[in-house]
Every structure is written in structure tokens, then in C-alpha cells.
Design an enzyme around this catalytic site. Structure first.
Site, short mmCIF file in Angstrom:
data_model
loop_
_atom_site.label_atom_id
_atom_site.label_comp_id
_atom_site.label_asym_id
_atom_site.label_seq_id
_atom_site.Cartn_x
_atom_site.Cartn_y
_atom_site.Cartn_z
N LYS A 171 0.90 -0.93 -0.21
CA LYS A 171 -0.02 -0.08 -0.08
C LYS A 171 0.95 1.38 -0.07
O LYS A 171 1.40 1.49 0.96
CB LYS A 171 -1.03 -0.02 1.09
CG LYS A 171 -2.01 1.14 1.10
CD LYS A 171 -2.36 1.85 2.17
CE LYS A 171 -1.51 2.94 2.57
NZ LYS A 171 -1.67 4.31 1.56
N GLY A 220 -4.59 3.25 -1.88
CA GLY A 220 -5.68 3.78 -1.14
C GLY A 220 -5.14 4.53 0.22
O GLY A 220 -4.05 4.74 0.33
N GLY A 266 -4.64 5.01 4.00
CA GLY A 266 -4.02 4.47 5.19
C GLY A 266 -5.10 4.02 6.13
O GLY A 266 -5.07 2.86 6.57
N VAL A 313 -7.14 1.10 3.51
CA VAL A 313 -6.44 -0.11 2.98
C VAL A 313 -5.39 -0.59 4.10
O VAL A 313 -4.95 -1.77 4.42
CB VAL A 313 -5.96 0.25 1.56
CG1 VAL A 313 -4.77 -0.94 0.90
CG2 VAL A 313 -6.82 0.45 0.55
N GLY A 314 -4.46 0.45 4.52
CA GLY A 314 -3.46 0.25 5.47
C GLY A 314 -4.15 -0.40 6.74
O GLY A 314 -3.74 -1.50 7.43
N GLU A 334 10.04 1.95 10.27
CA GLU A 334 10.73 3.05 9.95
C GLU A 334 10.23 4.45 10.00
O GLU A 334 9.27 4.95 9.20
CB GLU A 334 11.29 3.01 8.60
CG GLU A 334 12.15 1.50 8.22
CD GLU A 334 13.34 1.56 8.91
OE1 GLU A 334 13.88 2.58 9.37
OE2 GLU A 334 13.99 0.40 8.91
N GLU A 383 9.93 16.93 14.72
CA GLU A 383 10.52 16.71 13.21
C GLU A 383 9.49 17.93 12.48
O GLU A 383 8.25 17.48 12.53
CB GLU A 383 10.14 15.29 13.04
CG GLU A 383 10.56 15.00 11.58
CD GLU A 383 10.10 13.86 10.83
OE1 GLU A 383 9.23 13.13 11.09
OE2 GLU A 383 10.88 13.08 10.42
P1 NAD Z 1 2.18 9.04 7.37
O1 NAD Z 1 2.40 8.17 8.66
O2 NAD Z 1 1.14 9.90 7.39
O3 NAD Z 1 1.72 7.81 5.98
C1 NAD Z 1 2.60 6.62 5.92
C2 NAD Z 1 1.84 5.72 5.32
O4 NAD Z 1 0.81 5.16 6.30
C3 NAD Z 1 0.82 6.37 4.13
O5 NAD Z 1 0.84 5.18 3.07
C4 NAD Z 1 -0.43 6.37 4.85
O6 NAD Z 1 -1.45 6.04 4.01
C5 NAD Z 1 -0.53 4.90 5.53
N1 NAD Z 1 -1.39 5.22 6.93
C6 NAD Z 1 -1.91 6.23 7.47
N2 NAD Z 1 -2.87 6.12 8.43
C7 NAD Z 1 -2.87 4.58 8.36
C8 NAD Z 1 -3.33 3.72 9.39
N3 NAD Z 1 -4.16 4.10 10.39
N4 NAD Z 1 -3.07 2.33 9.39
C9 NAD Z 1 -2.06 1.91 8.27
N5 NAD Z 1 -1.71 2.87 7.49
C10 NAD Z 1 -1.66 4.18 7.58
O7 NAD Z 1 3.61 9.62 6.91
P2 NAD Z 1 3.89 10.41 5.82
O8 NAD Z 1 3.47 11.73 6.07
O9 NAD Z 1 3.59 9.76 4.40
O10 NAD Z 1 5.46 10.36 5.86
C11 NAD Z 1 6.24 11.27 6.62
C12 NAD Z 1 6.96 10.64 7.81
O11 NAD Z 1 7.79 9.40 7.43
C13 NAD Z 1 7.99 11.16 8.51
O12 NAD Z 1 7.69 11.23 9.97
C14 NAD Z 1 9.00 10.67 8.09
O13 NAD Z 1 10.24 10.85 9.28
C15 NAD Z 1 8.85 9.31 7.92
N6 NAD Z 1 9.91 8.74 7.17
C16 NAD Z 1 10.60 7.58 7.84
C17 NAD Z 1 11.62 7.10 7.02
C18 NAD Z 1 12.78 6.16 7.54
O14 NAD Z 1 13.21 5.42 6.80
N7 NAD Z 1 12.72 5.79 8.90
C19 NAD Z 1 12.01 7.26 5.56
C20 NAD Z 1 10.98 8.39 5.13
C21 NAD Z 1 9.76 8.76 5.79
#
Ligand code: NAD
Length: 480
Positions: A178, A209, A211, A214-215, A253, A387
């Protein structure tokens, strides 16, 4: 195969990739894809629902029976085919990352190339990882954990997909991916590449989709054994909590607030340009971004001068222009978030050395912010602890080596760190005391066999090379 339809300038995606084919979405909700350089709609994607997700999980479960029994050699062959298929479209993948995400082209290409390299790294990691060990009457095998749900963020879409898929395939797991819904156009090009690799059907499935739809289904579904997630701490916490009900194996991550320590013997003409690249790479939308610059108080004036000089090369603008170093933020929401932190930094009483609030001149249409450097920052301020995920750097003065180490470790995060100095033994000694999953000395560098992941709130588990593959394996002992 035309899997994206294009009317004028709007690309439309209505399908997911399930059981080796592009199939129409059961979910009906449609989301606009907005171009970050001008706020215009460039795509429309039909979002998957729980039913699409369950169909993908069922396909992955069927495929797992035979894929989990493949040999190392067979899986190595698949990894080579994936490597070839993605390599063939590096230009297309770079272009779509620039357009949809607004990543600057020179960095976007590096991200895509790192994704390609992940398949080669997984193949090497697999060769080096003994999957069977015996002693006396005991045999221990490492077995694929089961169907894996891969959930990714938007800031390096190609890399995350390749990295997670490479480790899962190397281990013998089948997957449902996803991707971030904001990376739908990029994902589609990637899926066309992966499809061309000709893996057995059902080994990888992709449902685009939300999060929360689908997540969440991936996290709660009992047929999914493992979640590998890249994203925010808040969602990572929810995944850990909700995944407990089905005893998910979980790799997270998450975010960072990474320190770069400039030691007092550092050559500033090298250290500061390197530190600025660490801070502003991927327009600051990087988990590893070195957003806290720790400098000796005795050299603060020199550092300020070197930063002002170095920042002249950090031009903001059209990410497709190879001379540009900082592109737009990915979305209006991200733009507002970064602006709010710049405002907070000013309110907290710091000095704005470079940048500040508001869009850069001439870039009023897109989600552009000014790359900003704050000095006189204290480590307990919000801009030093939280962050921001944008091009904002906090310069913090320290009084001694121990003080620098204390400040570096005084963070809820522990993903990445850097140490800059001339005496390498001393730099290594400092590096050994930092609580972070990875420390680089004197430059941003990478090794795809080295583990990637965080201490503390930066995550759980590791990716890359053999460490990444191990995260998709379960040890089993047979005793006679
Ligand atoms: P996010 O957590 O908002 O979303 C990440 C993913 O999770 C998306 O695909 C989203 O649709 C999904 N998601 C959202 N709610 C969910 C739920 N309840 N259940 C399952 N899946 C769900 O993060 P973002 O805004 O897409 O990315 C930014 C963040 O990612 C920053 O905090 C950044 O530091 C982190 N990041 C970490 C790494 C690493 O390797 N450590 C790399 C890149 C980004």
C-alpha cells in the site's frame, strides 16, 4: 501496456495490481493528484477499499504456498529480473517523481537509483545469509514469515517500494503493497516495471488507497503475518497497537531529528557544505535530514559565515531544473506545517540567519518555502525537538565534546547522525557514543549492506541487506 489513461494533462488510474493483473477498483472514491509546483490537478486516482485489500491478501496467500518453498537460487533470479526491469525505466521513474512529488531532479534520480540498487543488495544479502544451520541433532532453518503488508510514505516512493519488496522476495514472502496515496502516479510507473519482471502471479500485489482504509485492513487482517511500515511516529504507534490483536511481526521506519556534530578541529570549508546537504537533501523532506547542527561555541561566528556562503548554492525553484537544490513541499498541508514551524522558531526568540516566513519571490503559485537556518537555538525548543520535515535547520552551540554528545542524544529520535572532524579517531569515539541507528563520519554516504533503522521513537527493526531480509524470516528448529 497502457495502464494510465490520459485526457489532456490529467492522468487517470482506476485499477490496482492483484494476482498478476491490473484490475478495476472495487472502491469508488476518487482522489485528485496535485502538482506541487503550481497546485494544479494532474491526476485522478480511484482509491481501493477493504474489499480490494482482501482480494490482494487472498492472492498473496495463495501464492505464498509455492513461493515460500522456492530456493535461494530461484529467488536470486527473480531479484535480478526485478533489478533489470526497474533499471530499464530510471528516466521515467525520475520524471514522475519530479512531477508528482516535486523532488529536485538530481536527488530524485539518486532515490530511484537507490531503489534499483536495493534488488542487487538483497541478492547479495541473501547469498551471505545462511538459511540453514545444523549442530548435533538440531537443525535451524529461517523460514519466510508469511504474507507481508508493505506500507510506504511519499517522500522516496521508488526507494521504499524496491527496498521492502526486495527484502520480502529474498526471504520468500509474498506481499501486498500500500503505497502513499499521494504517490499514485509514481507507483503506477513502478508497478509497470515490476510487472515486466514476470514474477509468479500473486507474489506482489498493489492496492492504492487511504491508510485508514487499505492500511488499516492490512494491519488487522489475520492472513497478514508481517507489516513493514515507513511513515510517521503517530501512525507507527497505531500500527503497533492494532497489529497486536493478530500478533503481527512489525518493522517501523519512522521519523528523525538528526544531529550533525561539527567538532572543533573540523575544516569548515568542507564540514559546512556537507552539513547543509545533509540538512536540505530532498528539500528537507527526508527522515535522515541532519536538522540540528551542533557547533563549538568558540567557532560560532565562523560557522555563521560559512553557512551564509554555503546557502547561496541552495537555490529554490522548479525541481525539473538540474541547477535547483530545493523544490516545493509535497502538499498544501506540508507547506503550512513547515511555515508554522518557521513562525514558531521566530516566536521562540531565535535569530533567522537565512530564509524566514513566506514563499520565495517569484514562486507564489506552488508549495515553496524559503530554506531557513535558525541560530541561537536551544535544544529544548520545539524547532529542535520536533520533526519539521522541511528545509529548516537549527544551529545549536555547545561548550565541550561531552556537551555535544549530550545534546545530540537529548532527543526522542535516534535515526541518523553525522560527525565532522579532522582527527578520525576522535570522530569515531564521538560516533560510538551517539544513540542512533546510523552515524556517518564527514560526509553523507551509503552502504546498502549496512542496516537502516532507528533507536527510540525512530522505529523498530532494520532494513537493507541481510538485516532487511531477516526481518521477513522466522527461525524454526527441528530436533531429532
Ligand atoms: P504517514 O504516517 O502519514 O503515512 C505513511 C503511510 O501510512 C501512508 O501510506 C499512509 O497512507 C499510511 N497510513 C496512514 N494511516 C494509517 C493507518 N491507520 N494504518 C495503516 N497505514 C496508515 O507518513 P507520511 O506523511 O507519508 O511520511 C512522513 C513521515 O515518514 C515522516 O515522519 C518521516 O520521518 C517518515 N519517514 C521515515 C523514513 C525512515 O526510513 N525511517 C523514511 C521516510 C519517511
Amino acid at each position: 501496456m497502457a495502464t494510465i489513461t490520459q485526457t489532456d494533462t490529467i492522468k487517470t488510474i482506476t485499477t490496482h495490481y492483484i494476482d498478476g493483473a491490473f484490475v478495476e477498483s472495487h472502491g469508488r472514491e476518487v482522489m485528485d493528484i496535485i502538482k506541487p509546483t503550481n497546485g494544479q490537478v494532474i491526476g485522478r486516482v480511484t482509491l481501493g477499499d477493504e474489499e480490494d485489500t482482501r482480494r490482494a491478501i487472498a492472492a498473496a496467500k495463495r501464492a505464498f504456498t509455492s513461493f515460500s518453498r522456492t530456493t535461494k537460487e530461484e529467488r536470486s533470479r527473480y531479484l535480478r529480473r526485478l533489478h533489470e526491469a526497474v533499471s530499464a525505466r530510471i528516466d521515467d521513474l525520475t520524471d514522475v517523481m519530479v512531477e508528482e512529488y516535486g523532488g529536485v531532479v538530481r536527488f530524485a534520480r539518486l532515490i530511484v537509483e537507490s531503489g534499483v540498487a536495493a534488488f542487487a543488495a538483497a541478492e547479495k544479502g541473501l547469498q551471505e545469509l545462511p538459511l540453514k544451520r545444523s549442530w548435533g541433532k538440531t537443525t535451524v532453518t529461517l523460514e519466510p514469515v508469511g504474507v507481508a503488508g508493505l506500507i510506504t510514505a511519499w517522500n522516496a516512493n521508488a526507494l521504499f517500494i524496491c527496498l521492502k519488496l526486495a527484502s520480502a522476495v529474498a526471504a520468500g514472502c509474498t506481499v501486498v503493497l500500500k503505497p502513499s496515496e499521494m504517490s499514485s502516479l509514481q507507483t503506477r510507473v513502478m508497478v509497470e516495471c515490476l510487472n515486466a519482471a514476470g514474477l509468479p502471479k500473486g507474489v506482489f500485489n498493489v492496492v492504492t488507497g487511504l491508510g485508514t482504509v487499505v492500511g488499516a485492513e492490512l494491519v488487522r487482517n489475520p492472513d497478514v503475518a508481517k507489516i513493514s511500515f515507513t511513515g510517521s511516529v503517530a501512525v507507527g504507534e497505531a500500527i503497533m497497537r492494532d497489529g497486536a490483536a493478530t500478533m503481527k511481526r512489525i518493522t517501523l521506519e519512522l521519523g528523525g531529528k538528526s544531529p550533525t556534530i561539527v567538532l572543533d578541529d573540523a575544516a569548515l570549508d568542507k564540514a559546512i557544505p556537507s552539513a547543509l546537504i545533509l540538512a536540505f537533501m530532498n528539500s528537507g523532506q527526508a527522515c535522515a535530514a541532519g536538522t540540528r547542527l551542533l557547533v563549538p561555541r568558540s567557532r560560532l561566528d565562523e560557522v555563521k559565515q560559512a553557512i551564509q556562503e554555503g546557502m547561496r548554492t541552495f537555490t529554490v525553484g522548479d525541481p525539473a531544473d538540474p541547477n535547483i537544490m530545493v523544490g516545493p513541499m509535497v502538499s498544501q498541508k506540508q507547506f503550512e506545517r513547515v511555515e508554522s514551524y518557521i513562525r514558531k522558531g521566530i516566536e521562540e526568540g531565535t535569530e533567522v540567519l537565512v530564509g524566514g516566513e513566506g514563499r520565495p519571490k517569484g514562486l507564489e503559485a506552488g508549495y515553496f518555502v524559503k530554506p531557513t537556518v535558525f541560530v541561537n537555538v536551544k535544544n529544548d525548543m520545539a524547532i529542535a525537538q520536533e520533526e519539521i520535515f522541511g528545509p529548516v535547520l537549527s544551529v545549536i552551540a555547545y561548550d565541550s565534546e561531552d556537551d555535544a554528545i549530550r545534546i545530540a542524544n537529548d532527543s526522542k529520535y535516534g535515526l541518523h547522525s553525522a560527525v565532522m572532524g579532522t582527527d578520525l579517531d576522535r570522530a569515531r569515539r564521538v560516533a560510538s557514543q551517539l544513540r542512533a541507528g546510523r552515524v556517518v563520519i564527514n560526509n553523507m554516504t551509503d552502504d546498502p549492506q549496512a542496516p537502516w533503522g532507528g533507536f527510540k521513537y525512530s522505529g523498530v527493526g532494520r532494513e537493507y541487506g541481510k538485516y532487511g531480509i531477516e526481518a521477513f524470516l522466522e527461525p524454526k528448529a527441528i530436533l531429532e
